[in-house]
Scaffold this active site. Structure first.
Site, PDB file in Angstrom:
ATOM      1  N   TYR A  28       0.900  -1.119  -0.070  1.00  0.00           N
ATOM      2  CA  TYR A  28      -0.061   0.049   0.110  1.00  0.00           C
ATOM      3  C   TYR A  28       0.982   1.290   0.032  1.00  0.00           C
ATOM      4  CZ  TYR A  28      -4.194   2.926   1.058  1.00  0.00           C
ATOM      5  OH  TYR A  28      -5.066   3.782   1.320  1.00  0.00           O
ATOM      6  N   CYS A  83       2.564  -1.987   6.082  1.00  0.00           N
ATOM      7  CA  CYS A  83       2.584  -0.658   6.938  1.00  0.00           C
ATOM      8  C   CYS A  83       1.164  -0.193   6.919  1.00  0.00           C
ATOM      9  CB  CYS A  83       3.265   0.245   6.246  1.00  0.00           C
ATOM     10  SG  CYS A  83       3.468   1.792   7.104  1.00  0.00           S
ATOM     11  N   ILE A  85      -0.558   3.236   8.746  1.00  0.00           N
ATOM     12  CA  ILE A  85      -0.260   4.428   9.266  1.00  0.00           C
ATOM     13  C   ILE A  85      -1.832   4.732   9.735  1.00  0.00           C
ATOM     14  CG2 ILE A  85       0.395   6.823   8.847  1.00  0.00           C
ATOM     15  CD1 ILE A  85       2.134   5.625   6.747  1.00  0.00           C
ATOM     16  N   THR A  89      -9.804   7.969  11.195  1.00  0.00           N
ATOM     17  CA  THR A  89     -10.866   6.931  11.615  1.00  0.00           C
ATOM     18  C   THR A  89     -10.398   5.611  12.213  1.00  0.00           C
ATOM     19  OG1 THR A  89     -10.822   5.618   9.589  1.00  0.00           O
ATOM     20  CG2 THR A  89     -11.944   7.547   9.319  1.00  0.00           C
ATOM     21  N   HIS A  91     -10.575   2.990  11.298  1.00  0.00           N
ATOM     22  CA  HIS A  91     -10.230   1.742  10.473  1.00  0.00           C
ATOM     23  C   HIS A  91      -8.796   1.458  10.859  1.00  0.00           C
ATOM     24  CE1 HIS A  91     -10.180  -0.617   6.945  1.00  0.00           C
ATOM     25  NE2 HIS A  91      -9.175   0.051   6.514  1.00  0.00           N
ATOM     26  N   ASN A 115       6.119 -11.673  11.892  1.00  0.00           N
ATOM     27  CA  ASN A 115       5.074 -10.538  11.742  1.00  0.00           C
ATOM     28  C   ASN A 115       5.803  -9.171  11.469  1.00  0.00           C
ATOM     29  OD1 ASN A 115       3.005  -8.562  11.447  1.00  0.00           O
ATOM     30  ND2 ASN A 115       2.076  -9.566  13.294  1.00  0.00           N
ATOM     31  N   ARG A 129      11.716   2.450  10.617  1.00  0.00           N
ATOM     32  CA  ARG A 129      11.520   1.088  11.020  1.00  0.00           C
ATOM     33  C   ARG A 129      11.880   0.263   9.623  1.00  0.00           C
ATOM     34  NH1 ARG A 129       9.387   4.008  14.392  1.00  0.00           N
ATOM     35  NH2 ARG A 129       8.939   3.450  16.674  1.00  0.00           N
TER      36      ARG A 129
END
Length: 183
Positions: A28, A83, A85, A89, A91, A115, A129
């Site tokens: 994404y 990732c 972020i 909201t 979500h 993970n 990271r």
């Protein structure tokens, strides 16, 4: 800052048989995902392993892809990368919690999963990271998967005379005779 703390890192596991790892990534945020994949590939290769890579639309699809692969292929372990972020909201909370829980449940079923789905507050945290030259969370996720594969191989071979699980040769079907003919 957490990025500059020192912590213990286990030595790389050593394998006597080839290791094949599936990297499942949700790209994404493509640049962040690419850094994490680079770190994971390097770690797998440093242990003499091989890898395959698949992309899925988002972090929620990563566990499903791993489950499909487990049922239909022959990977020793899995690296989950992506990732999430925080936005405006809730979500974010759903994606973080559900993807993590699904991966944990797969792990509790015996899958060897590292993970590496980042859950961060902002892009800068993600970049630090993901960077293989900084926190290298992709490499860390691959290392986790490799260590779990090593444990599985270590304990998986200890069936003779250990515990209550009989050796495969000790299983007998009802009605089976010693000469392998049936009654």
């Amino acid at each position: 800052m957490a990025g500059h703390e020192t912590h213990y890192i286990l030595p790389r596991p050593v394998f006597d048989k080839p290791v094949k790892i599936l990297i499942v990534v949700a790209p994404y945020y493509k640049d962040i995902a690419d850094d994490m994949v680079a770190g994971a590939k390097a770690e797998i290769e440093a242990c003499g392993g091989t890898w395959d890579l698949v992309e899925v639309p988002g972090a929620l699809e990563v566990p499903t892809a791993i489950n499909i692969a487990e049922g239909m292929s022959n990977f020793d372990g899995y690296v989950a990368l992506g990732c999430v972020i925080r936005g405006e909201t809730t979500h974010y909370d759903t994606v973080c919690n559900d993807s993590s829980r699904a991966l944990q449940l797969l792990g509790l079923q015996g899958l060897c999963i590292g993970n590496g789905i980042l859950t961060v507050e902002n892009r800068k945290q993600a970049e630090v990271r993901a960077d293989p030259a900084d926190q290298n969370k992709g490499g860390g996720a691959a290392a986790a998967a490799l260590h779990l594969v090593a444990l599985g191989r270590k304990w998986g071979g200890q069936r003779n005379g250990v515990g209550f699980v009989p050796d495969a040769e000790e299983y007998k079907l009802a009605g089976e005779l010693k000469d392998n003919s049936t009654a």
